[in-house]
Design an enzyme around this catalytic site. Sequence first.
Site, mmCIF file in Angstrom:
data_model
loop_
_atom_site.group_PDB
_atom_site.id
_atom_site.type_symbol
_atom_site.label_atom_id
_atom_site.label_comp_id
_atom_site.label_asym_id
_atom_site.label_seq_id
_atom_site.Cartn_x
_atom_site.Cartn_y
_atom_site.Cartn_z
ATOM 1 N N ASP A 64 0.847 -1.186 0.000
ATOM 2 C CA ASP A 64 0.000 0.000 0.000
ATOM 3 C C ASP A 64 0.890 1.245 0.000
ATOM 4 O O ASP A 64 1.912 1.296 0.701
ATOM 5 C CB ASP A 64 -0.896 -0.008 1.245
ATOM 6 C CG ASP A 64 -1.940 1.101 1.208
ATOM 7 O OD1 ASP A 64 -2.981 0.885 0.581
ATOM 8 O OD2 ASP A 64 -1.700 2.162 1.804
ATOM 9 N N ILE A 65 0.514 2.254 -0.789
ATOM 10 C CA ILE A 65 1.285 3.502 -0.837
ATOM 11 C C ILE A 65 0.948 4.342 0.391
ATOM 12 O O ILE A 65 -0.223 4.626 0.659
ATOM 13 C CB ILE A 65 0.952 4.295 -2.119
ATOM 14 C CG1 ILE A 65 1.270 3.459 -3.362
ATOM 15 C CG2 ILE A 65 1.730 5.611 -2.153
ATOM 16 C CD1 ILE A 65 0.828 4.104 -4.658
ATOM 17 N N ASN A 98 -2.959 12.838 -3.195
ATOM 18 C CA ASN A 98 -4.082 13.083 -4.097
ATOM 19 C C ASN A 98 -4.749 14.429 -3.795
ATOM 20 O O ASN A 98 -5.055 15.210 -4.703
ATOM 21 C CB ASN A 98 -5.122 11.962 -3.951
ATOM 22 C CG ASN A 98 -5.241 11.135 -5.221
ATOM 23 O OD1 ASN A 98 -4.552 11.377 -6.204
ATOM 24 N ND2 ASN A 98 -6.118 10.160 -5.213
ATOM 25 N N ASP A 149 -2.125 9.388 -10.073
ATOM 26 C CA ASP A 149 -1.945 8.336 -11.084
ATOM 27 C C ASP A 149 -0.471 8.147 -11.410
ATOM 28 O O ASP A 149 -0.003 7.013 -11.617
ATOM 29 C CB ASP A 149 -2.710 8.699 -12.361
ATOM 30 C CG ASP A 149 -4.219 8.593 -12.192
ATOM 31 O OD1 ASP A 149 -4.665 8.023 -11.176
ATOM 32 O OD2 ASP A 149 -4.949 9.081 -13.066
ATOM 33 N N GLU A 188 -4.792 2.300 -4.433
ATOM 34 C CA GLU A 188 -3.342 2.440 -4.313
ATOM 35 C C GLU A 188 -2.698 1.190 -3.709
ATOM 36 O O GLU A 188 -1.561 1.227 -3.251
ATOM 37 C CB GLU A 188 -3.001 3.663 -3.449
ATOM 38 C CG GLU A 188 -3.315 3.533 -1.974
ATOM 39 C CD GLU A 188 -4.742 3.898 -1.616
ATOM 40 O OE1 GLU A 188 -5.009 4.140 -0.435
ATOM 41 O OE2 GLU A 188 -5.607 3.924 -2.532
#
Length: 331
Positions: free
Chosen positions: A195-196, A203, A212, A238
């Site tokens: 996971d980011i 965002n 993106d 993500e």
Amino acid sequence: MEQFDVPPTPENYAVWISFASDTNPELCESVRSQIESGTAFTDDINSDLFDQYFQWRAIQDAILESGGMMSRELGNVQESLRAAEADTQAYGETLAGATSQLGEAVSDPGIKKLVESLVSATAKMQRRSHDLESKLQATSKEVTQLRDNLERVREEAMTDALTGIANRKRFDESLRKARREADTGGTPLSLVLCDIDFFKRFNDTWGHQTGDQIIRFVAGCLTRHAPESHIVARYGGEEFGIVMPGATPEEALAIAEKIRRTVESKKLLRKSTNEDLGNITISMGIATYQGSESIETLIERADTHLYRSKTEGRNRTTTDGATSQLGRDAA
């Protein structure tokens, strides 16, 4: 189905109708073995049976194989036609020579006319044979194009449009297949969920296009460091997953840490303005398959480890054993 507590879903009906009608020997053997073992028909087992014997991809594979066989057969026919055309041409030349010789040796016009008609018929057959070969070549090209189009459509259906890596559908399919192989061959299987970190903040601050860009960057890092035999997929949003057939816990951890360090070491610039986005980090969770556990349980364990990585400070990898020291120090 009622006897073995199998839910009445369309997929399960397909399996059990085939079993009852004895139309698929391999499926029947699998169901009988399951019954004889006394093991319950869990949702996971039911899904495996349907995926293995009824999944649309298997049908597509059969179509592609049939297309390949058709192309090969058309090629054989073309070769036969070319050989026949050569033989016909040689025969026509022989007849033409015979006509010339007969003209010198025989005065009967009836015989000369007969031979000339044979020569004419032979030439006509040559032209037809050539036309047929041309049509077969065109048909062969069309069959090849259809196979290529089908393969492309299948790839697109299993690929994430943003990143170009596998999508959730291929992830699920690959994980089920890898679990079957692990059960059959006794080989290890590891699963990584990634996971980011603070993705929502990126965002909200920079916009979805920048988000993106970050997703594509992380996907590229995962693909670059994962072996070809592993399936890198966008699990959702993500979050990413790596199906690692044959990977031990130690091997999975080494690959995950290499990916995590690579992501952390890069500084990203916003494409539109060249603004510095700073460092991106990821958190990871690894679970190694424990024989007979369900796919859902395996994913849940990897997700639990990922959650632990997030709650303990992010930018780290948590496995069945512990949290990576490298990640902890970097954080």
